[in-house]
Design a protein around this motif. Structure first.
Motif, PDB file in Angstrom:
ATOM      1  N   ILE A 149       0.826  -1.172   0.046  1.00 28.56           N
ATOM      2  CA  ILE A 149      -0.010   0.051  -0.018  1.00 28.56           C
ATOM      3  C   ILE A 149       0.873   1.248  -0.199  1.00 28.56           C
ATOM      4  O   ILE A 149       1.891   1.425   0.620  1.00 28.56           O
ATOM      5  CB  ILE A 149      -1.085   0.333   1.375  1.00 28.56           C
ATOM      6  N   ARG A 150       0.340   2.272  -0.620  1.00 29.95           N
ATOM      7  CA  ARG A 150       1.292   3.411  -0.981  1.00 29.95           C
ATOM      8  C   ARG A 150       0.693   4.741  -0.016  1.00 29.95           C
ATOM      9  O   ARG A 150       1.185   5.687   0.464  1.00 29.95           O
ATOM     10  CB  ARG A 150       1.167   3.888  -2.306  1.00 29.95           C
ATOM     11  N   ARG A 151      -0.599   4.307   0.424  1.00 30.11           N
ATOM     12  CA  ARG A 151      -1.300   5.525   1.272  1.00 30.11           C
ATOM     13  C   ARG A 151      -2.192   4.864   2.053  1.00 30.11           C
ATOM     14  O   ARG A 151      -2.807   3.853   1.768  1.00 30.11           O
ATOM     15  CB  ARG A 151      -2.122   6.322   0.276  1.00 30.11           C
ATOM     16  N   VAL A 152      -2.356   5.367   3.307  1.00 33.94           N
ATOM     17  CA  VAL A 152      -3.595   5.162   4.404  1.00 33.94           C
ATOM     18  C   VAL A 152      -4.350   6.054   4.528  1.00 33.94           C
ATOM     19  O   VAL A 152      -3.865   7.145   4.983  1.00 33.94           O
ATOM     20  CB  VAL A 152      -2.781   4.207   5.731  1.00 33.94           C
ATOM     21  N   VAL A 153      -5.684   5.766   4.587  1.00 35.63           N
ATOM     22  CA  VAL A 153      -6.730   6.777   4.699  1.00 35.63           C
ATOM     23  C   VAL A 153      -6.718   6.580   6.459  1.00 35.63           C
ATOM     24  O   VAL A 153      -7.266   5.735   6.674  1.00 35.63           O
ATOM     25  CB  VAL A 153      -8.097   6.642   4.067  1.00 35.63           C
ATOM     26  N   LEU A 154      -6.763   7.669   7.131  1.00 38.97           N
ATOM     27  CA  LEU A 154      -6.505   7.398   8.437  1.00 38.97           C
ATOM     28  C   LEU A 154      -7.825   7.297   9.272  1.00 38.97           C
ATOM     29  O   LEU A 154      -8.803   8.109   9.055  1.00 38.97           O
ATOM     30  CB  LEU A 154      -5.818   8.763   9.127  1.00 38.97           C
ATOM     31  N   PRO A 155      -8.052   6.272  10.142  1.00 37.31           N
ATOM     32  CA  PRO A 155      -9.284   6.329  10.948  1.00 37.31           C
ATOM     33  C   PRO A 155      -9.478   7.755  11.803  1.00 37.31           C
ATOM     34  O   PRO A 155      -8.729   8.311  12.018  1.00 37.31           O
ATOM     35  CB  PRO A 155      -8.853   5.283  12.033  1.00 37.31           C
ATOM     36  N   ARG A 156     -10.670   7.805  11.903  1.00 35.99           N
ATOM     37  CA  ARG A 156     -11.229   9.280  12.578  1.00 35.99           C
ATOM     38  C   ARG A 156     -11.062   9.181  13.983  1.00 35.99           C
ATOM     39  O   ARG A 156     -12.018   9.621  14.675  1.00 35.99           O
ATOM     40  CB  ARG A 156     -12.384   9.716  11.976  1.00 35.99           C
ATOM     41  N   VAL A 157      -9.841   8.354  14.441  1.00 33.13           N
ATOM     42  CA  VAL A 157      -9.739   8.582  16.014  1.00 33.13           C
ATOM     43  C   VAL A 157      -8.389   9.012  16.374  1.00 33.13           C
ATOM     44  O   VAL A 157      -8.318   9.182  17.547  1.00 33.13           O
ATOM     45  CB  VAL A 157      -9.838   7.151  16.469  1.00 33.13           C
ATOM     46  N   LEU A 158      -7.623   9.749  15.523  1.00 30.88           N
ATOM     47  CA  LEU A 158      -6.334   9.971  15.891  1.00 30.88           C
ATOM     48  C   LEU A 158      -6.385  11.692  16.068  1.00 30.88           C
ATOM     49  O   LEU A 158      -6.986  12.211  15.076  1.00 30.88           O
ATOM     50  CB  LEU A 158      -5.477   9.615  14.991  1.00 30.88           C
ATOM     51  N   SER A 159      -5.495  12.211  17.238  1.00 33.11           N
ATOM     52  CA  SER A 159      -5.363  13.621  17.147  1.00 33.11           C
ATOM     53  C   SER A 159      -4.384  14.063  16.214  1.00 33.11           C
ATOM     54  O   SER A 159      -3.542  13.008  15.818  1.00 33.11           O
ATOM     55  CB  SER A 159      -5.078  14.014  18.766  1.00 33.11           C
ATOM     56  N   VAL A 160      -4.069  15.412  16.164  1.00 36.05           N
ATOM     57  CA  VAL A 160      -3.143  15.894  15.129  1.00 36.05           C
ATOM     58  C   VAL A 160      -1.713  15.556  15.616  1.00 36.05           C
ATOM     59  O   VAL A 160      -1.097  14.976  14.915  1.00 36.05           O
ATOM     60  CB  VAL A 160      -3.342  17.381  14.925  1.00 36.05           C
ATOM     61  N   GLN A 161      -1.704  15.497  16.862  1.00 30.67           N
ATOM     62  CA  GLN A 161      -0.348  15.181  17.514  1.00 30.67           C
ATOM     63  C   GLN A 161      -0.089  13.689  17.130  1.00 30.67           C
ATOM     64  O   GLN A 161       0.998  13.169  16.951  1.00 30.67           O
ATOM     65  CB  GLN A 161      -0.439  15.143  19.027  1.00 30.67           C
ATOM     66  N   GLU A 162      -1.141  12.839  17.527  1.00 30.49           N
ATOM     67  CA  GLU A 162      -0.959  11.206  17.210  1.00 30.49           C
ATOM     68  C   GLU A 162      -0.594  11.053  15.721  1.00 30.49           C
ATOM     69  O   GLU A 162       0.042  10.172  15.346  1.00 30.49           O
ATOM     70  CB  GLU A 162      -2.272  10.518  17.648  1.00 30.49           C
ATOM     71  N   ILE A 163      -1.163  11.803  14.748  1.00 36.60           N
ATOM     72  CA  ILE A 163      -0.991  11.854  13.251  1.00 36.60           C
ATOM     73  C   ILE A 163       0.442  12.233  12.873  1.00 36.60           C
ATOM     74  O   ILE A 163       1.199  11.406  12.298  1.00 36.60           O
ATOM     75  CB  ILE A 163      -1.881  12.525  12.514  1.00 36.60           C
ATOM     76  N   ALA A 164       0.957  13.018  13.707  1.00 35.84           N
ATOM     77  CA  ALA A 164       2.379  13.688  13.475  1.00 35.84           C
ATOM     78  C   ALA A 164       3.349  12.564  13.916  1.00 35.84           C
ATOM     79  O   ALA A 164       4.145  12.157  13.018  1.00 35.84           O
ATOM     80  CB  ALA A 164       2.814  14.891  14.256  1.00 35.84           C
ATOM     81  N   ALA A 165       3.043  11.747  15.020  1.00 40.39           N
ATOM     82  CA  ALA A 165       3.897  10.751  15.481  1.00 40.39           C
ATOM     83  C   ALA A 165       3.815   9.545  14.550  1.00 40.39           C
ATOM     84  O   ALA A 165       4.791   8.761  14.424  1.00 40.39           O
ATOM     85  CB  ALA A 165       3.331  10.269  17.098  1.00 40.39           C
TER      86      ALA A 165
ATOM     87  N   CYS B  97     -18.021   9.621  11.361  1.00 38.05           N
ATOM     88  CA  CYS B  97     -18.272   8.453  12.048  1.00 38.05           C
ATOM     89  C   CYS B  97     -17.922   8.684  13.370  1.00 38.05           C
ATOM     90  O   CYS B  97     -16.521   8.874  13.579  1.00 38.05           O
ATOM     91  CB  CYS B  97     -17.722   7.244  11.337  1.00 38.05           C
ATOM     92  N   VAL B  98     -18.426   8.471  14.451  1.00 36.04           N
ATOM     93  CA  VAL B  98     -17.991   8.289  15.736  1.00 36.04           C
ATOM     94  C   VAL B  98     -17.215   7.133  16.229  1.00 36.04           C
ATOM     95  O   VAL B  98     -16.551   6.803  17.035  1.00 36.04           O
ATOM     96  CB  VAL B  98     -18.955   8.581  16.784  1.00 36.04           C
ATOM     97  N   MET B  99     -17.865   5.962  15.569  1.00 35.26           N
ATOM     98  CA  MET B  99     -17.359   4.568  15.819  1.00 35.26           C
ATOM     99  C   MET B  99     -16.182   4.275  15.027  1.00 35.26           C
ATOM    100  O   MET B  99     -16.097   4.887  13.822  1.00 35.26           O
ATOM    101  CB  MET B  99     -18.479   3.422  15.653  1.00 35.26           C
ATOM    102  N   ILE B 100     -15.266   3.389  15.435  1.00 37.19           N
ATOM    103  CA  ILE B 100     -14.330   3.189  14.168  1.00 37.19           C
ATOM    104  C   ILE B 100     -14.654   2.398  13.299  1.00 37.19           C
ATOM    105  O   ILE B 100     -15.258   1.508  13.204  1.00 37.19           O
ATOM    106  CB  ILE B 100     -13.001   2.146  15.145  1.00 37.19           C
ATOM    107  N   GLU B 101     -14.424   3.132  11.947  1.00 41.49           N
ATOM    108  CA  GLU B 101     -14.830   2.635  10.880  1.00 41.49           C
ATOM    109  C   GLU B 101     -14.567   1.308  10.275  1.00 41.49           C
ATOM    110  O   GLU B 101     -13.259   0.896  10.561  1.00 41.49           O
ATOM    111  CB  GLU B 101     -14.932   3.729   9.677  1.00 41.49           C
TER     112      GLU B 101
END
Lengths: 332, 299
Positions: free
Chosen positions: A140-156, A174-178
């Motif tokens: 895979i070349r790209r991951v579409v991020l689950p909507r559970v991560l904060s900006v700080q966590e995305i940076a890490a 979506c509030v639940m993990i998709e």
């Protein structure tokens, strides 16, 4: 990781919205086939093979890419339908396939090496280990991020992986993990993973009663509205429920995502692409939202400040309440 | 020896160390169960409470002849949570994987895939079997026919169906116990410990519907799928999973043992279960490819 210009990825539920999104400035559009292989399997939506081929030609002529979502989980004894969807996407010259199911990823990795694979949000890969597993196994070349991560966590996360990341910035939330939510099938028998639908319209009823209008899904009351109050769609996780002696929007208020104010932060966090949700939306909506986000992304790329971005995106709320979702840590 | 084995799944709820110790002591001594899952799967913040008691629980269960499986977190996020998965995956015992995060560190060694891992078809199952999966417990929304179709195509692994307990329906980044108490996940005060079977969620019209357990949402109703054993064996489904609740789980396990040994018929088994102090009414819709909340069989 990227230091280049961020890519704006926009929804196309129909050939007309594909053209509208491209003309409004989308760097890439994403769409799906007219069947249960994609997570927006609604009547009147999506593409045939011919329409996709035509859409790809149009997008490429205008310098945009086409990403094809084949992101539900293949039905047992019917995996061929999902493989065929991937074959068609490849034949049409799509730039990438967005998939979640191991069976689909494996098929594309083995048979269509020329096409990019993006890991769908439905795969819910939120850790470096999970993302590396998909990268090592399927390239895979790209991951579409689950909507559970904060900006700080995305940076890490971006510091720990070497594939691109794509983050949702606008639209339904979506509030639940998709990809790991069965609430819809529990109530209705149909779910995103099995059928590409959530809280399906054929199971919705609006019942006028002495104490207001009840919006129900499969007979379960999801919300109730006073006479004259605007009535909302009974999406299960946005309903009003009773728990612990309290009545509240327990899971999430009826809000939509707007992380427009976080574009600069997401860029700094190393995000490659920004995604707008809404393949079920019409041409007018898509044109307006894409145009506004095009301006906002360009302004961020040119060092524009937060006030300027806010001004560009003002008016993109449709009167609904908005949230920055999990990007802000206090959402949890 | 029955052709169908019984598994006790991991406890989803925030039980105190004392409750966990007492519960597993009784399971070890009295429950006719072959395999027992231990460990926290829902929320990594609970792990410091339960971690100290697991070694003794595992020893007790193994001394009683149970096969112990170490279950791992379904939605790991922090460095500590990810490390816990890696550590557990290094164990010589069988490990249950509930998130793809665990796959790299467990590939090549035997594992169970839990209901939080998306295995919907024979091709995905085969991929995981090649990497070490020996038992596959697919997502709860799949019907017996679908699980059976996978089992028929992948005879080299054992397929397990989620038969008893509130159904695990969703996970979130957000903690609903914290939210309902006006708190955030990061400072949650562990209010979920007050609801050892989850907190009931009713609709505005008082219909029983769901239950919350921290970041997890479950069904309010209790899955009580009681198939005739031949319905499972004819499809190659060789394991039944029972999910722990505060009701008498010894009686639940005895009932299912009697069911798979054909000492009780499905109707009698359902009746016995319905007499227990359960947190919700009995349902079995998912197993029959119907909405999960429906009860297709009468008691």
């Amino acid at each position: 990781m990227t230091s280049g210009r961020m890519e704006l990825v926009c929804p196309a539920g129909t050939p007309a919205t594909l053209r509208a999104a491209v003309q409004a400035g989308a760097d890439a559009v994403y769409c799906g086939f007219r069947d249960e292989t994609n997570a927006r399997n609604f009547p009147g939506l999506n593409f045939s093979g011919e329409e996709l081929a035509e859409g790809v030609r149009f997008a490429h002529d205008h310098g945009s890419k086409v990403l094809v979502a084949i992101n539900t989980f293949a039905r047992v004894n019917d995996v061929g339908l999902w493989k065929k969807a991937a074959d068609t996407a490849a034949e049409c010259g799509a730039n990438a396939i967005i998939a979640a199911d191991i069976a689909v990823l494996d098929h594309v990795a083995k048979n269509h090496k020329q096409i990019r694979l993006h890991l769908s949000v439905q795969a819910a890969a939120a850790t470096p280990e999970a993302i590396r597993f998909y990268a090592d196994s399927f390239g895979i070349r790209r991951v579409v991020l689950p909507r559970v991560l904060s900006v700080q966590e995305i940076a890490a996360l971006n510091r720990a992986i070497d594939v691109e990341t794509e983050a949702f910035v606008f639209g339904g939330l979506c509030v639940m993990i998709e990809g790991r939510c069965y609430l819809s099938s529990y109530a209705t028998g149909k779910s995103p993973n099995l059928n590409g639908v959530c809280s399906p319209p054929e199971m919705v009823s609006y019942d006028d009663e002495p104490n207001g209008t009840a919006a129900r899904l499969s007979g379960f009351t999801i919300d109730r509205y006073e006479p004259g109050e605007p009535v909302g769609y009974p999406t299960l996780c946005k309903g009003k429920f009773k728990a612990g002696g309290k009545t509240s929007y327990l899971f999430e208020d009826p809000v939509t995502l707007n992380a427009g104010g976080m574009i600069a932060g997401l860029k700094a966090a190393g995000v490659t692409a920004l995604k707008i949700e809404g393949r079920q939306r019409g041409k007018g909506y898509v044109t307006e939202v894409v145009r506004a986000f095009r301006k906002a992304v360009d302004a961020v790329e040119q060092g524009g400040d937060a006030i300027e971005i806010d001004r560009i995106l003002a008016g993109q709320s449709e009167g609904s309440r908005q949230t920055a979702g999990a990007y802000s840590k206090k959402w949890r | 020896m029955s052709a169908i084995a019984l598994t006790l799944g991991p406890v989803f709820f925030h039980w105190s160390p004392d409750r966990l110790s007492d519960f597993y002591r009784r399971i070890a001594d009295e429950a006719p169960i072959d395999r027992v899952h231990v460990g926290e799967v829902v929320c990594g913040k609970r792990m410091p409470f339960s971690d100290p008691v697991w070694p003794e629980i595992i020893e007790r269960l193994e001394r009683a002849g149970k096969e112990v499986v170490l279950s791992t977190l379904a939605a790991p996020a922090t460095v500590r949570e990810r490390r816990s998965i890696e550590d557990l995956c290094g164990d010589e015992r069988l490990v249950e994987i509930n998130d793809v995060t665990a796959l790299p560190s467990r590939s090549g060694k035997p594992f169970v895939t839990g209901p939080f891992l998306n295995v919907y078809n024979e091709a995905s199952a085969r991929f995981l079997i090649q990497r070490g999966a020996t038992t596959i417990c697919p997502p709860v929304e799949l019907s017996l026919a679908a699980v059976g179709a996978m089992a028929g195509a992948c005879r080299e692994a054992e397929f397990e169906i989620f038969a008893f307990g509130r159904l695990p329906l969703a996970l979130s980044g957000r903690c609903y116990h914290a939210r309902i108490h006006g708190l955030h996940k990061d400072s949650c005060q562990f209010t979920c410990e007050k609801d050892p079977d989850g907190l009931a969620v009713d609709t505005l019209d008082d219909q029983q519907f769901l239950a919350i357990n921290g970041v997890q949402t479950l069904s309010n109703q209790v899955q009580a799928f009681c198939p005739a054993p031949a319905d499972l064996t004819s499809r190659g489904v060789r394991r039944i999973r029972l999910s722990p609740h505060t009701c008498d789980m010894i009686e639940v396990s005895r009932t299912y043992r009697a069911l798979v040994d054909e000492a009780e018929d499905p109707k009698a088994a359902r009746f016995i279960l319905s007499c227990l102090d359960l947190p919700g009414t009995l349902v079995d819709g998912y197993a029959h490819a119907k909405p999960g909340w429906q009860a297709t069989a009468s008691i």
